[in-house]
Design an enzyme around this catalytic site. Sequence first.
Site, short mmCIF file in Angstrom:
data_model
loop_
_atom_site.label_atom_id
_atom_site.label_comp_id
_atom_site.label_asym_id
_atom_site.label_seq_id
_atom_site.Cartn_x
_atom_site.Cartn_y
_atom_site.Cartn_z
N SER A 173 67.69 111.07 11.25
CA SER A 173 67.58 110.50 12.87
C SER A 173 67.29 108.98 12.93
CB SER A 173 66.74 111.37 13.83
OG SER A 173 65.42 111.40 13.16
N CYS A 199 60.01 102.01 11.29
CA CYS A 199 59.44 103.50 11.56
C CYS A 199 58.43 103.65 10.31
CB CYS A 199 60.68 104.50 11.59
SG CYS A 199 61.91 104.14 10.70
N ARG A 239 66.22 108.97 1.49
CA ARG A 239 66.82 109.89 2.81
C ARG A 239 66.88 111.36 2.16
NH1 ARG A 239 67.29 107.64 7.51
NH2 ARG A 239 68.42 105.78 6.41
N ARG A 279 81.56 101.31 26.15
CA ARG A 279 81.99 102.60 25.82
C ARG A 279 81.37 103.50 26.78
NH1 ARG A 279 81.53 100.66 20.50
NH2 ARG A 279 79.32 100.89 20.45
N SER A 280 79.89 103.21 27.02
CA SER A 280 78.99 103.84 27.96
C SER A 280 78.98 103.79 29.31
CB SER A 280 77.76 104.14 27.30
OG SER A 280 77.59 104.44 25.85
N LYS A 332 61.13 95.84 3.64
CA LYS A 332 60.67 95.94 4.90
C LYS A 332 59.18 96.50 4.79
CE LYS A 332 64.88 97.27 6.98
NZ LYS A 332 65.50 98.49 7.61
N ASN A 385 60.00 109.94 13.42
CA ASN A 385 60.15 108.53 13.43
C ASN A 385 60.99 107.99 14.59
OD1 ASN A 385 62.24 110.79 12.48
ND2 ASN A 385 63.87 108.97 12.45
N THR A 426 71.82 104.84 25.56
CA THR A 426 72.51 106.16 25.17
C THR A 426 72.41 106.43 23.74
OG1 THR A 426 74.21 104.58 24.56
CG2 THR A 426 74.44 105.69 26.84
N HIS A 478 59.66 111.49 9.29
CA HIS A 478 59.62 110.78 7.86
C HIS A 478 58.34 111.35 7.36
CE1 HIS A 478 62.98 108.28 8.83
NE2 HIS A 478 62.41 107.29 9.16
P1 NAP Z 1 72.15 105.10 17.89
O1 NAP Z 1 72.03 106.40 18.05
O2 NAP Z 1 73.54 104.66 17.24
O3 NAP Z 1 72.56 104.26 19.21
C1 NAP Z 1 72.85 102.90 19.21
C2 NAP Z 1 72.67 102.24 20.68
O4 NAP Z 1 73.10 100.91 20.81
C3 NAP Z 1 73.61 103.07 21.64
O5 NAP Z 1 73.17 103.11 22.95
C4 NAP Z 1 74.81 102.19 21.74
O6 NAP Z 1 75.67 102.17 23.07
C5 NAP Z 1 74.06 100.88 21.72
N1 NAP Z 1 75.32 99.87 21.16
C6 NAP Z 1 75.63 99.63 19.99
N2 NAP Z 1 76.62 98.49 20.17
C7 NAP Z 1 76.57 98.06 21.13
C8 NAP Z 1 77.15 97.00 21.58
N3 NAP Z 1 77.97 96.22 21.15
N4 NAP Z 1 76.82 96.56 22.86
C9 NAP Z 1 75.82 97.31 23.62
N5 NAP Z 1 75.25 98.30 23.06
C10 NAP Z 1 75.63 98.77 21.94
O7 NAP Z 1 71.18 104.20 17.16
P2 NAP Z 1 69.63 104.38 17.17
O8 NAP Z 1 69.39 105.32 16.39
O9 NAP Z 1 69.09 104.83 18.76
O10 NAP Z 1 69.05 102.99 16.82
C11 NAP Z 1 69.49 101.72 17.47
C12 NAP Z 1 68.85 100.59 17.10
O11 NAP Z 1 67.34 100.79 16.96
C13 NAP Z 1 68.79 100.58 15.56
O12 NAP Z 1 70.12 99.89 15.15
C14 NAP Z 1 67.73 99.90 14.99
O13 NAP Z 1 67.95 98.35 15.13
C15 NAP Z 1 66.85 100.32 15.93
N6 NAP Z 1 65.94 101.36 15.33
C16 NAP Z 1 64.54 100.97 14.70
C17 NAP Z 1 63.73 102.13 14.41
C18 NAP Z 1 62.55 101.55 13.89
O14 NAP Z 1 62.36 101.73 12.39
N7 NAP Z 1 61.60 101.00 14.52
C19 NAP Z 1 64.18 103.14 14.19
C20 NAP Z 1 65.41 103.63 14.45
C21 NAP Z 1 66.31 102.58 14.97
P3 NAP Z 1 77.04 103.08 23.01
O15 NAP Z 1 76.52 104.40 23.15
O16 NAP Z 1 77.59 102.54 24.56
O17 NAP Z 1 77.65 102.95 21.81
N1 12T Z 2 68.28 101.57 8.28
O1 12T Z 2 64.86 99.34 12.38
O2 12T Z 2 68.40 104.18 8.57
O3 12T Z 2 64.85 98.41 10.32
O4 12T Z 2 66.66 104.96 8.74
C1 12T Z 2 65.05 101.64 10.93
C2 12T Z 2 65.87 102.74 10.25
C3 12T Z 2 66.75 100.51 9.69
C4 12T Z 2 65.12 99.28 11.14
C5 12T Z 2 67.23 104.11 8.80
C6 12T Z 2 67.16 101.51 9.02
C7 12T Z 2 65.76 100.56 10.37
C8 12T Z 2 66.71 102.79 9.24
#
Ligand code: NAP
Ligand code: 12T
Length: 342
Positions: free
Chosen positions: A165, A135, A241, A44-45, A219, A321, A16, A248
């Site tokens: 984002s 990213c 940011r 929540r979802s 990182k 990103n 989600t 990015h």
């Molecule tokens: P986001 O929009 O805040 O989404 C977070 C997701 O994690 C939602 O699906 C949420 O579900 C779920 N979640 C949070 N707490 C949870 C829990 N306790 N149990 C199960 N699911 C849970 O964040 P996003 O931008 O998609 O990023 C998610 C993660 O991807 C980041 O924390 C990071 O580790 C990674 N990321 C990596 C990169 C990269 O550089 N490769 C870039 C961006 C993000 P709900 O909707 O139910 O809350």
């Molecule tokens: N804090 O996956 O805030 O290590 O743009 C990616 C993006 C951590 C990560 C951000 C972050 C990661 C951000």
Amino acid sequence: MSENQKKYNVAIAGATGAVGGAMLDVLDRRDFPLKELRLLASERSVGKKLLFRGEEIEVQLLSKDAFKDIDIALFSAGATRSFDYAPAAAAAGAVVIDNSSAYRMDPDVPLVIPEVNPHAIAQYTNRGIIANPNCSTIQMLVALKPILDKVGIKRLVISTYQAVSGTGAKAIEELDSQVKAYAAGKSMDASVYPHQIAFNCLPHIDSFLENGYTKEEMKMVNETRKIFEDDSIGITATTVRVPVFYGHSESVNIETKSKITAAEVKELLSSAPGVKLVDNTDDLKYPMAIDCAGEFETLVGRIREDESIDNGINLWVVSDNILKGAALNAVQIAETFIAEYK
Ligand code: NAP
Ligand code: 12T
């Protein structure tokens, strides 16, 4: 996808979220050979329905039991969830492709960009986990790999201009609501970021470390050395940011081991996998964040020699990103994995 191609059961943990939603989109756009698609998130979802290829799929709870019969588990629910559930997913027989920072620097876990180091995927057998890099690191290394192979890299000086984002769905809302509040002459609230992000730049991504750098900056240093398998590369980064929704941008100053001209870099990058050269200043063409949103390629331009040193090149590197920086790279790892190892 041919009729008799093998199909796979895929789970998305964090379906989600901003990255999870993009994973659904990328699996569809790339015609990934899916049998079952299982969507997982927090309580929540649970019960929420997400649309995939015209079909509604109900979100289930992310738990240790959620991975039965799953071949590939794409994790993007934050590092804590990756620590808590990725080992259970791997124990259930899935290969985990983890988007969080949880396992990136674990020496047993491969850290993979398919255009750069696909061979590292072979190490998936150690833990059943493959890590997706940060990213900012991914898009930079897609652009640098051809230069590394041709002339070697001695040192990198990086400044990034990162979209909101990257922080997730709540940060996208925060920038949107601050811009709307400003336009309406109202005061702006900040909760995701410690300061106003609209019409501002914050030299602060992720938390601060003892050495004065942020985690995001370190990182870029550590992940680059791991992926290029060379700890001798000098790297220093400032990550910022900026009030951009998607994409990015990075200024990358490269000191190469031997001389390469700007024309030679352009020639190299014109056929590099995953790269789109956007470098025609006569027509005012250069990479811009607003042009990369939704695109799979990393845009590279403003290629010029650093005239202050013997062997220097400057690049401007821009990519979505959420796509190459997260969801697309993860799905490409899955594609390479099924093609080579499954
Ligand atoms: P986001 O929009 O805040 O989404 C977070 C997701 O994690 C939602 O699906 C949420 O579900 C779920 N979640 C949070 N707490 C949870 C829990 N306790 N149990 C199960 N699911 C849970 O964040 P996003 O931008 O998609 O990023 C998610 C993660 O991807 C980041 O924390 C990071 O580790 C990674 N990321 C990596 C990169 C990269 O550089 N490769 C870039 C961006 C993000 P709900 O909707 O139910 O809350
Ligand atoms: N804090 O996956 O805030 O290590 O743009 C990616 C993006 C951590 C990560 C951000 C972050 C990661 C951000």
